[in-house]
Scaffold this motif. Structure first.
Motif, short mmCIF file in Angstrom:
data_model
loop_
_atom_site.label_atom_id
_atom_site.label_comp_id
_atom_site.label_asym_id
_atom_site.label_seq_id
_atom_site.Cartn_x
_atom_site.Cartn_y
_atom_site.Cartn_z
N TYR A 35 0.86 -1.18 0.00
CA TYR A 35 0.00 0.00 0.00
C TYR A 35 0.90 1.23 0.00
CZ TYR A 35 -3.57 -3.37 1.36
OH TYR A 35 -4.42 -4.46 1.41
N GLU A 36 0.92 1.93 -1.12
CA GLU A 36 1.85 3.03 -1.30
C GLU A 36 1.42 4.28 -0.52
OE1 GLU A 36 2.26 3.70 -5.45
OE2 GLU A 36 3.43 1.86 -5.81
N GLU A 37 2.42 4.96 0.04
CA GLU A 37 2.26 6.25 0.73
C GLU A 37 1.09 6.24 1.70
OE1 GLU A 37 2.34 9.62 -1.87
OE2 GLU A 37 4.40 9.24 -2.48
N THR A 38 1.19 5.41 2.72
CA THR A 38 0.14 5.29 3.73
C THR A 38 0.72 5.56 5.11
OG1 THR A 38 0.55 2.91 3.91
CG2 THR A 38 -1.20 3.60 2.42
N PHE A 39 -0.17 5.88 6.05
CA PHE A 39 0.20 5.98 7.45
C PHE A 39 -0.75 5.11 8.26
CE2 PHE A 39 -2.95 9.34 6.96
CZ PHE A 39 -3.70 9.27 8.14
N ILE A 40 -0.39 4.86 9.52
CA ILE A 40 -1.15 3.93 10.37
C ILE A 40 -1.90 4.73 11.43
CG2 ILE A 40 -1.01 1.95 11.92
CD1 ILE A 40 1.56 1.15 10.46
N ALA A 41 -3.18 4.44 11.60
CA ALA A 41 -4.04 5.22 12.48
C ALA A 41 -3.56 5.23 13.93
CB ALA A 41 -5.47 4.69 12.41
N ASN A 42 -3.27 4.05 14.49
CA ASN A 42 -2.91 4.04 15.91
C ASN A 42 -1.53 4.62 16.18
OD1 ASN A 42 -1.58 1.85 14.79
ND2 ASN A 42 -2.15 0.40 16.39
N GLU A 43 -0.65 4.65 15.16
CA GLU A 43 0.62 5.35 15.34
C GLU A 43 0.39 6.85 15.47
OE1 GLU A 43 3.53 4.50 12.38
OE2 GLU A 43 3.84 2.43 13.03
N LEU A 44 -0.53 7.37 14.65
CA LEU A 44 -0.84 8.79 14.73
C LEU A 44 -1.53 9.12 16.06
CD1 LEU A 44 -0.93 11.59 13.51
CD2 LEU A 44 -3.04 10.96 12.32
N VAL A 45 -2.42 8.27 16.52
CA VAL A 45 -3.08 8.48 17.81
C VAL A 45 -2.04 8.58 18.92
CG1 VAL A 45 -4.55 7.38 19.57
CG2 VAL A 45 -5.29 7.45 17.19
N THR A 46 -1.05 7.67 18.91
CA THR A 46 0.01 7.69 19.92
C THR A 46 0.79 8.99 19.87
OG1 THR A 46 0.21 5.28 19.79
CG2 THR A 46 2.06 6.48 20.75
N TYR A 47 1.13 9.44 18.67
CA TYR A 47 1.86 10.70 18.51
C TYR A 47 1.07 11.86 19.11
CZ TYR A 47 3.54 14.94 16.22
OH TYR A 47 3.99 16.22 15.98
N LEU A 48 -0.23 11.93 18.83
CA LEU A 48 -1.04 13.05 19.30
C LEU A 48 -1.12 13.09 20.82
CD1 LEU A 48 -4.00 12.92 16.72
CD2 LEU A 48 -1.93 14.33 16.67
#
Length: 332
Positions: A132-145
């Motif tokens: 899956y090209e150029e994607t990010f992961i939802a729970n990684e972003l949640v952790t960052y926030l």
């Protein structure tokens, strides 16, 4: 939001404007309750309003009964939004702007994009043999926030992600999947008008480790983060170009400096750790280098306040089995 705002009643009838915190359903602590006569301008102190906290706005005619107790505020119909930063001193508003919510939606969207997108780590990701090209992961972003204090809780972080998904800032990779605190792939809509206006994805020098993930930078920060000739080096990186020397001042500027590194433990064993530079971790004065078990861990396995550092150096390892060595020199 910070500072003061002025609200002009241009609706032709006396108004009551109430802004209350959704968390405690109260306006006394960090909201406001003002009555504004027709044609008048009211100065309102918003210094206690916390950016990225949820608030409810109620706008009523002066002759309508407005209940201000917590239970009534909880049930009252109003526009709920994440408070945005008052970027200009003496922000001037008109009551008519609150009627259709367009003004608040635009300000909320601009603010959230500016706070949230630096935490998006875009890469080509493989799942069950499919790339899956150029994607990010939802729970990684949640952790960052949560770790960076953008969201006060996991629930608020998920709400922020859902909001940007509903505004077409984020795009689904799998149809009908909602943004949740789960290992789900999403894409950033780089053609979204607000995203394009505020910044773009860049491969810059602010990621530790071998991976050159794309990160979002505002237009005004991109030039300051890149060194002359760095774009050519990043196009075909070598181990020598990935050695970076960072002072505490640079760490303070590079807010999403993070990545996988091998760390040597107290007993001499090496282990992969995800390093982050976090603001005020555990009430420390200033930023802190923390290392975590993985990209979604909320509890650090260790930390060092940057005020105690003289320099941090990431060097290529002489051992081919290891990708990097991080060398930290403490102040004498």
């Amino acid at each position: 939001m910070g500072g003061q705002i002025s609200v002009e009643n241009d609706l032709g009838t006396p108004l009551c404007i109430l802004l209350a915190s959704v968390k405690n359903c109260s306006y006394q602590q960090d909201g406001f309750y003002e009555k504004i006569s027709t044609g008048k301008i009211q100065m309102i102190d918003v210094g206690g309003i916390r950016v990225n906290e949820k608030y409810k706005l109620l706008l009523k005619r002066n002759d309508e009964k407005l209940q201000v107790d917590p239970e009534a505020l909880r049930e009252a119909e109003g526009y709920t939004f994440f408070a945005f930063r008052n970027e200009s001193f003496g922000l001037k508003l008109k009551a008519s702007w609150f009627v259709d919510d367009k003004f608040l939606k635009k300000k909320e969207e601009n603010s959230l994009i500016g706070f949230i997108l630096p935490g998006v780590r875009v890469e080509d990701r493989e799942f069950y043999g499919q790339v899956y090209e150029e994607t990010f992961i939802a729970n990684e972003l949640v952790t960052y926030l949560v770790l960076n204090g953008v969201a006060s809780s996991i629930e608020d972080a998920v709400s922020m992600g859902q909001l940007l998904l509903s505004r077409d800032v984020f795009e689904r990779v799998v149809e009908y999947q909602d943004f949740e605190n789960l290992h789900r792939f999403f894409r950033l809509n780089q053609d979204h008008r607000t995203v394009k206006a505020l910044g773009r994805l860049e491969q810059t020098v602010d990621t530790w480790g071998q991976s050159l993930a794309l990160r979002f930078h505002s237009h005004k920060s991109i030039s300051s983060l890149q060194t002359p000739g760095m774009e050519k080096k990043l196009a075909s990186p070598s181990r020598s170009t990935q050695s970076k020397l960072l002072s505490s001042r640079h760490i303070d500027v590079m807010r999403h400096l993070d990545g996988w590194l091998e760390k040597k433990g107290n007993f001499g064993f090496w282990a992969m750790r995800y390093l982050r530079v976090l603001p005020r971790y555990k009430d420390e004065d200033g930023e802190t280098i923390c290392w975590f078990e993985n990209t979604v861990s909320l509890k650090a396995k260790g930390s060092i306040p940057t005020r105690l550092l003289q320099k941090v150096e990431v060097l290529p390892s002489r051992n081919k089995k290891r990708s990097n060595i991080i060398q930290i020199t403490m102040l004498p």
